[in-house]
Design an enzyme around this catalytic site. Structure first.
Site, PDB file in Angstrom:
ATOM      1  N   HIS A  76       0.827  -1.204   0.000  1.00  0.00           N
ATOM      2  CA  HIS A  76       0.000   0.000   0.000  1.00  0.00           C
ATOM      3  C   HIS A  76       0.862   1.255   0.000  1.00  0.00           C
ATOM      4  O   HIS A  76       0.636   2.198  -0.766  1.00  0.00           O
ATOM      5  CB  HIS A  76      -0.927  -0.007   1.220  1.00  0.00           C
ATOM      6  CG  HIS A  76      -1.703   1.257   1.400  1.00  0.00           C
ATOM      7  ND1 HIS A  76      -1.239   2.313   2.169  1.00  0.00           N
ATOM      8  CD2 HIS A  76      -2.892   1.659   0.890  1.00  0.00           C
ATOM      9  CE1 HIS A  76      -2.117   3.291   2.133  1.00  0.00           C
ATOM     10  NE2 HIS A  76      -3.119   2.923   1.366  1.00  0.00           N
ATOM     11  N   CYS A 108      -1.412  35.486 -17.002  1.00  0.00           N
ATOM     12  CA  CYS A 108      -0.149  35.459 -16.259  1.00  0.00           C
ATOM     13  C   CYS A 108      -0.338  35.197 -14.774  1.00  0.00           C
ATOM     14  O   CYS A 108       0.606  35.311 -13.996  1.00  0.00           O
ATOM     15  CB  CYS A 108       0.639  36.753 -16.467  1.00  0.00           C
ATOM     16  SG  CYS A 108      -0.219  38.229 -15.898  1.00  0.00           S
TER      17      CYS A 108
END
Length: 880
Positions: A453, A836
């Protein structure tokens, strides 16, 4: 007619993932291609959602269809609940999008005190039957009845200690019989009821438990982290049990068709002899490398290699599959596209194109843009001294340093509340650790293998992980781990104890565990990465620029393929030790002459900054934003700092305090900033324009070609823009740049009014650039600095799918952007429009910008490759 909720494996196919879940669809696909899959059926995701909508009641027909499907599995004389020849089944979850380990699984369903005897007689192995029974009680008790797994583990460890056994496989049938009785008593003590003995009741409760696990804490957290919809539900897969724990000619394992850490084309995986699947995945025993099976079970190994080649050729992607060998017969229990590191994703995609397995387009589309982030960040300095105290498995690459913590809740507390860097150390992780793994820099486990896991989840998250480090003895209760007989640099050996809060470093690329915090260096990329990026550039239609103004960052941006600078924030240039005093003097100026004197001192410094940027970006566009933030940001806040500034400037401290008080604003983000500074103090923008043009002329003489774009911030009305543009043009005329330098003057679209009047602004501006951080603040009415207090809850409650500062709010902010683009291009069809804000590095936002028809996106330097890939995917998706 009653709705169909149950499909046998021979009724489905790989294209039915939304209905059958990924696991169910792939089991059906393999069944239809004659791969040896244990018989079974799938209860659909529609059944799950109907169950959830019905507050825990099955929809009409689901239970009857389930019983009919169980009856169809009763072959070769086996019967579900038959005490002489019992049919046992597994019950597993399986959503349309893979969520490894997040939901529940139960094995050996159908056993009770009678059927366990039948299983013992049929198999001729009483120990095997009792082992299956104790596993059922343990898994069912934990998943369905809520008895903590830890309590079962404690009984198991106690029994091994009592019998002098190291492994659970060493326990004989007498010990297992005793353990079964102890497990049953534990269930009764904790629940007040006997363990369910009727197989149909077990099946009913198990199906409901899997449905309910869709809404458990760890699954909800995983969906949140991976942007998986909360309403798609899980399917339930019910399969005839096959047994890897029936003897030494049986076993179980997990395999990948390529190395999920490196992407190398080699058979990769692990297995255990005489074990069931959860032993490998949960890290209960440290498994053997898959290649060792060639000695242990040579015939099955060759058969397994054929299966892996068949699966990869069929699915044309890395496959992660589970298998069981029962008495020498190989069965495939599931397959799925394997979770992999960014390095493995890039290499396997490029290799598969070169092998003719997939096309360039498919290689680009299968990449997760955000995953590239793993490749672009620092690694440990190879010159640094490594005080290695232990070595484990190289489960997930990367360099990580942090303070040791021993439980996930503690990791979250330290990482989120105190901003500490932490390394989560566990004996082994479980799905309950998902929240702690998410906030940790790295994961270290004492047990578990490359397919445990911890390893699988860490690779999916891009976290460094060292697993199966058996030399560390973890004491989670006392919060320390110990490593015995560590050979130190002086050749002496010592026992070392590492306590919670101590710093360690782990290297998931080497498996090393080291004391202390190691220095890092910048990552180096090339090879397959450059190849993949070159393919992306073939398909994308938007340019990708970078937000950068420091030469080092500008160079990094160019090296990462930025097509220029989309945002150079000039205010960042004023915070250097040699500049800040002059900037502060300018802010404190009481008249124009004082202000101009301070600006004159700043001009050569600004000019040098721009020369450096133009030189690095030779021939590429550079958008320079004029001064934006409120002036009070350049002045100190603390009394001690005010006194120090007074000495530096030769001013009275009270005068400085008075100026600070005068500049204070109730909402500075909407106050005296941006173009408003230039309107009131035009000399500031005049100095900046002069520095830009002088820098351009200077580098031009050296053979450098500057491409200059000057950006006016926070414009709301066209008059504001034209006033600043006149200042810029006036300086250009004074410096006689005409015929020497080409330049443009544009504006940021941050104020909603600017978006709504974009046609008026576009008539005057040469380009537009969305400043989506401020546009989001003003459109949504959220303060970026304060909204963190509640936005997490908003996302959790589904008010927003993702945080609006993380990904563009398409319905609100996005709608304003669309209006802006349409209005601007209605008067100037070819006007350049970009973005931006930091949204420029978010893959979903990049794709949205592509669909809006923007010319470019700009983001931080390290996100440039991510934006390049996302832009290519957007173009390809649109062309399909």
């Amino acid at each position: 007619m009653t709705k169909k909720f149950v499909y046998s494996f021979n009724e489905g196919n790989a294209g039915m993932k939304s209905l059958l879940g990924g696991k169910g669809a792939n089991l059906a696909e393999m069944t239809n291609h004659s791969i040896n899959v244990p018989g079974g059926f799938t209860i659909t995701t529609e059944g799950c959602n109907a169950y959830r909508a019905g507050n825990g009641s099955y929809p009409d027909g689901l239970w009857d269809q389930t019983l009919e499907a169980i009856k169809a599995l009763e072959t070769s004389g086996k019967g579900f609940g038959n005490s002489d020849n019992p049919l046992l089944v597994s019950v597993r979850s399986g959503a349309a999008i893979s969520m490894p380990g997040m939901m529940d699984t139960i094995l050996n369903l159908g056993l009770n005190s009678e059927t366990v005897e039948g299983l013992a007689k049929r198999s001729g192995d009483c120990r095997f039957a009792l082992d299956c029974y104790r596993r059922l009680i343990q898994m069912f008790g934990d998943v369905v009845l809520g008895v903590p797994m830890k309590l079962f583990d404690e009984l198991l460890e106690s029994k091994k200690k009592e019998k002098g056994c190291q492994l659970d496989t060493d326990l004989d049938e007498i010990a297992l019989s005793e353990l079964v009785d102890e497990y049953l008593q534990l269930v009764k003590t904790k629940t007040g009821k006997d363990f369910p003995s009727k197989p149909r009741e077990q099946l009913d409760l198990a199906i409901k438990a899997v449905f309910d696990s869709w809404d458990n804490k760890r699954a909800a957290k995983y969906r949140l982290l991976n942007s998986i919809p909360h309403d798609i539900g899980t399917a339930v897969n019910i399969q005839s049990m096959v047994f890897g724990n029936i003897g030494m000619n049986s076993g179980t394992g997990v395999a990948f068709t390529r190395d999920p850490s490196t992407g190398e084309r080699e058979f990769f995986g692990e297995y255990l002899i005489n074990a069931q699947g959860e032993d490998v995945v949960a890290g209960i025993r440290t498994p053997k490398p898959i290649n060792q099976m060639e000695q242990d079970m040579p015939e099955r190994f060759e058969e397994l290699k054929q299966v892996y080649q068949t699966l990869e050729n069929h699915y044309r992607d890395i496959q992660d599959f589970e298998f069981t060998i029962e008495s020498g017969v190989l069965f495939i229990l599931q397959t799925r596209n394997g979770k992999r590191t960014a390095q493995a994703a890039v290499k396997s995609a490029v290799d598969m194109v070169n092998e003719g397995l997939i096309t360039k387009e498919e290689a680009i589309l299968r990449m997760e843009p955000a995953q590239l982030d793993q490749l672009l960040h620092p690694m440990f300095d190879p010159k640094a001294e490594r005080n290695v105290i232990a070595r484990g498995l190289k489960a997930s690459p990367g360099a990580a340093s942090g303070k040791v913590v021993f439980d996930s809740d503690r990791a979250v507390l330290l990482a989120e509340d105190t901003d500490e860097k932490v390394i989560l150390v566990r004996t082994e992780t479980s799905p309950e650790d998902i929240h702690g793994m998410h906030v940790s820099k790295g994961i270290l486990t004492a047990r578990g293998g490359m397919t445990s896991h911890a390893a699988v989840v860490a690779r999916g998250m891009g976290k460094s992980c060292v697993a199966g480090c058996e030399k560390i003895n973890v004491n989670e209760n006392e919060r320390y781990f110990q490593v015995n007989n560590v050979k130190m640099s002086n050749s002496q050996t010592h026992d070392i104890q590492v306590k919670e809060g101590d710093w360690i470093s782990i290297d998931g690329s080497t498996g090393e565990v080291m004391l202390g915090k190691l220095p890092t260096i910048e990552a180096k990329i090339g090879g397959e990465f450059d190849t993949l990026m070159s393919w992306a550039d073939e398909f994308r239609t938007m340019n990708v620029k970078a937000n950068a103004e420091v030469p080092k960052e500008v160079q990094i941006a160019k090296d990462f393929g930025a097509h220029g600078i989309g945002l150079a924030r000039t205010e960042h240039m004023f915070f250097g030790d040699d500049r800040l005093p002059w900037m502060q003097r300018m802010v404190m100026a009481t008249d124009l002459e004082e202000r101009k004197e301070a600006l004159a001192r700043l001009l050569p410094m600004q000019r040098k900054d721009f020369e450096d940027i133009f030189t690095i970006m030779d021939g590429l566009p550079v958008i320079i934003r004029l001064l934006d933030p409120p002036l009070h940001e350049f002045l100190p806040k603390e009394e001690e700092d005010i006194q120090e500034l007074a000495k530096t400037l030769g001013m009275d401290a009270q005068n400085i305090q008075d100026t600070i008080d005068q500049l204070k604003e109730f909402n500075p983000m909407l106050g005296f900033r941006g173009c408003r500074l230039g309107v009131v103090y035009p000399e500031i923008n005049e100095m900046q324009a002069r520095a830009i043009f002088e820098a351009g002329l200077n580098v031009l003489e050296k053979g450098i070609k500057p491409v200059i774009q000057i950006e006016v911030p926070l414009v709301g009305k066209v008059n504001e823009f034209t006033m600043i543009k006149e200042i810029v043009d006036k300086v250009a005329t004074e410096l006689n740049v005409s015929g020497k330098l080409d330049y443009q003057v544009g504006t940021m679209i941050e104020v909603p009014r600017a978006a709504l009047t974009a046609d008026t602004i576009a008539r005057e501006a040469d380009f537009l650039s969305f400043g989506t951080n401020d546009l989001t603040q003003m459109t949504c009415g959220f303060s970026r600095d304060d909204s963190a207090k509640f936005l997490g809850r908003y996302v959790k409650e589904g008010i927003y799918a993702t945080g609006p500062f993380q990904s563009i709010d398409k319905e609100g902010v996005g709608y304003l952007m669309r209006i802006c683009v349409e209005k601007a291009r209605s008067v100037k069809p070819d006007i350049e429009i970009g973005i931006c804000g930091e949204h420029g590095g978010d893959p979903e936002s990049v794709k949205f910008c592509h669909h809006l028809g923007l010319n470019d996106v700009s983001c931080s330097p390290f996100r440039v490759p991510i934006a390049r890939l996302a832009a290519a995917q957007a173009a390809l998706e649109q062309s399909i």
